[in-house]
Design an enzyme around this catalytic site. Structure first.
Site, PDB file in Angstrom:
ATOM      1  N   ASP A   1       1.999  -4.054 -10.015  1.00 24.98           N
ATOM      2  CA  ASP A   1       1.782  -5.398 -10.524  1.00 24.98           C
ATOM      3  C   ASP A   1       2.179  -5.504 -11.990  1.00 24.98           C
ATOM      4  O   ASP A   1       2.842  -6.457 -12.406  1.00 24.98           O
ATOM      5  CB  ASP A   1       0.313  -5.805 -10.373  1.00 24.98           C
ATOM      6  CG  ASP A   1      -0.138  -5.841  -8.920  1.00 24.98           C
ATOM      7  OD1 ASP A   1       0.717  -5.718  -8.027  1.00 24.98           O
ATOM      8  OD2 ASP A   1      -1.346  -5.988  -8.694  1.00 24.98           O
TER       9      ASP A   1
ATOM     10  N   HIS B   1       0.827  -1.211   0.000  1.00 23.57           N
ATOM     11  CA  HIS B   1       0.000   0.000   0.000  1.00 23.57           C
ATOM     12  C   HIS B   1       0.861   1.261   0.000  1.00 23.57           C
ATOM     13  O   HIS B   1       0.389   2.340   0.355  1.00 23.57           O
ATOM     14  CB  HIS B   1      -0.978   0.000   1.175  1.00 23.57           C
ATOM     15  CG  HIS B   1      -2.061  -1.032   1.053  1.00 23.57           C
ATOM     16  ND1 HIS B   1      -3.336  -0.733   0.647  1.00 23.57           N
ATOM     17  CD2 HIS B   1      -2.049  -2.375   1.256  1.00 23.57           C
ATOM     18  CE1 HIS B   1      -4.070  -1.836   0.629  1.00 23.57           C
ATOM     19  NE2 HIS B   1      -3.294  -2.852   0.987  1.00 23.57           N
ATOM     20  N   THR B   2       2.090   1.114  -0.412  1.00 19.82           N
ATOM     21  CA  THR B   2       2.963   2.279  -0.566  1.00 19.82           C
ATOM     22  C   THR B   2       2.853   2.871  -1.959  1.00 19.82           C
ATOM     23  O   THR B   2       3.205   4.034  -2.164  1.00 19.82           O
ATOM     24  CB  THR B   2       4.430   1.891  -0.295  1.00 19.82           C
ATOM     25  OG1 THR B   2       4.796   0.809  -1.161  1.00 19.82           O
ATOM     26  CG2 THR B   2       4.623   1.449   1.148  1.00 19.82           C
TER      27      THR B   2
ATOM     28  N   LEU C   1      -1.238 -12.917  -6.155  1.00 24.05           N
ATOM     29  CA  LEU C   1       0.005 -13.062  -6.913  1.00 24.05           C
ATOM     30  C   LEU C   1      -0.108 -12.465  -8.313  1.00 24.05           C
ATOM     31  O   LEU C   1       0.684 -12.775  -9.197  1.00 24.05           O
ATOM     32  CB  LEU C   1       0.408 -14.537  -6.997  1.00 24.05           C
ATOM     33  CG  LEU C   1       0.661 -15.209  -5.642  1.00 24.05           C
ATOM     34  CD1 LEU C   1       0.945 -16.696  -5.833  1.00 24.05           C
ATOM     35  CD2 LEU C   1       1.817 -14.537  -4.895  1.00 24.05           C
TER      36      LEU C   1
ATOM     37  N   SER D   1      -4.190 -11.515 -12.535  1.00 21.28           N
ATOM     38  CA  SER D   1      -4.861 -10.581 -13.451  1.00 21.28           C
ATOM     39  C   SER D   1      -3.853  -9.741 -14.222  1.00 21.28           C
ATOM     40  O   SER D   1      -4.023  -9.503 -15.429  1.00 21.28           O
ATOM     41  CB  SER D   1      -5.820  -9.680 -12.668  1.00 21.28           C
ATOM     42  OG  SER D   1      -5.138  -8.990 -11.642  1.00 21.28           O
TER      43      SER D   1
END
Length: 390
Positions: A183, A43-44, A136, A139
């Protein structure tokens, strides 16, 4: 049976056969994009801070063929998808209107059209060995594998960061998934034997040596099989609290604050901000240790600190991931933490290679004794990013 089980890779020949069966033609090529696991920095990203992911050997294979219209036809062999086949007209896609699982692939075409590209349709067949619902980035593997295929088949000239950005826009605007860019950058820009220190403000990527096997170590990924879900209300609260904390401190984002600045904030905002600031700092500490040639075992305490911060300050762990992290350390791990957006998913544990099985077995025993689902474990190997393979 071993408690450490590496997901079996998918057969390119089988995927091409599936493509021919579904679309009555051979694909123009096959592309691969990996999932990712985050070593440090939760959440950084939406706070302008640092993250430290690796690309996995596990990922999604995309067989694709260019079409002469704006239709995207898709098929997946995933047992988790109720309707494995879909057909989408790119001209009918609209911001904020999901088309189910196909959004992650077809949304890439929508994102490219928003940038003014001439976007051909595609026929696409996909297969994956990234555990779904585990945090992981299965998506991102789908969206980035599709993006890499589309870029190659359409002949667009894009940087790796721009390819990743297509994947993020597909997830944000069509699938409705509130992800940052970590991601997709991890999936596109991964390098074998390295972690990626990503400055999410400048989008600068520094490749950090992360060859654990050279030190007799392994990174064990323990899937709690408590489905990872970015629960809309909880995720929104975390983002809102971070924004409120930054506003109260008079800074553009929590990246610009220090722990010393937090005195006087309401308790909730203080704790939320403290997690973000300290976890971003831990990314820099881990990267420095790995870069200067220190024994990677030294990052273990930082993993433990991060888990406690997520548990107590950011409140995104769940009882089973707390139990797994604690058990892994008791069983010999140098450090362990929940990884990913939270509220379920996986724990990572830094272990000696010859202790991976022992640690995984201990986590199975502890979880099942408390009537949680039986965890599934594999060893994460830092791998290369999205690429064409045939």
């Amino acid at each position: 049976m071993s408690a450490v089980r590496t997901p079996a890779p998918r057969s390119v020949d089988d995927l091409e056969a599936t493509f021919r069966d579904r679309f009555d033609a051979a694909p123009d090529g096959v592309w691969f994009a990996p999932g990712r696991v985050n070593i440090m920095g939760e959440h950084t990203d939406y706070n302008g801070g640092f993250v430290l992911p690796i690309a996995l050997a596990e990922g999604t294979w995309v067989a694709a063929r260019r079409r002469d219209d704006d239709t995207v036809r898709l098929h997946t062999d995933s047992p988790d998808v109720p309707d494995p086949s879909a057909s989408v007209h790119l001209g009918e896609l609209h911001d904020g209107e999901s088309v189910g699982w196909a959004s992650y692939a077809a949304g890439v075409g929508w994102a490219a059209a928003q940038r003014g590209f001439d976007v051909p349709g595609l026929d696409i067949a996909v297969t994956s060995n990234v555990p779904t619902g585990a945090g992981l980035s299965s998506s991102a593997a789908l969206s980035c594998g599709t993006a890499r295929a589309w870029v190659d088949l359409a002949g667009w000239s894009l940087t790796d960061t721009e390819v990743a950005d297509l994947g993020r826009d597909a997830e944000n605007h069509i699938a409705g998934a509130p992800t940052g860019l970590m991601d997709q950058l991890a999936s596109v820009c991964g390098r074998s034997g390295h972690a990626m220190q990503i400055d999410t403000r400048s989008v600068e990527i520094t490749q950090i040596p992360f060859d654990l096997s050279a030190h007799g170590l392994a990174l064990l990924v323990i899937d709690s099989r408590a489905p990872h879900a970015l629960v809309s209300g909880e995720y929104a609260e975390r983002r809102r609290s971070c924004q409120e904390a930054a506003a109260a401190l008079g800074v553009p984002a929590l990246r610009d604050a220090t722990v010393a600045d937090l005195d006087g904030l309401p308790d909730l905002l203080l704790r939320r901000a403290r997690h973000v600031i300290t976890d971003s700092a831990r990314v820099e500490q881990v990267a420095a240790l790995l870069t200067d040639g220190s024994d990677p075992r030294m990052i273990g305490p930082l993993l433990n600190q991060s888990h406690l911060s997520m548990r107590d300050d950011f409140e995104i762990t769940v009882p089973v991931t707390d139990l797994i992290a604690e058990t892994a350390v008791r069983a010999g791990a140098y450090g362990a933490r929940q990884t990913g957006g939270g509220f379920g998913g996986c724990v990572i544990a830094l272990v000696d290679q010859d202790a991976a099985e022992t640690v995984a077995e201990a986590c199975v025993a502890a979880a099942t004794a408390e009537n949680f689902n039986e965890p599934a474990s594999f060893v994460a190997v830092p791998s290369d990013g999205a690429r064409r393979i045939s």
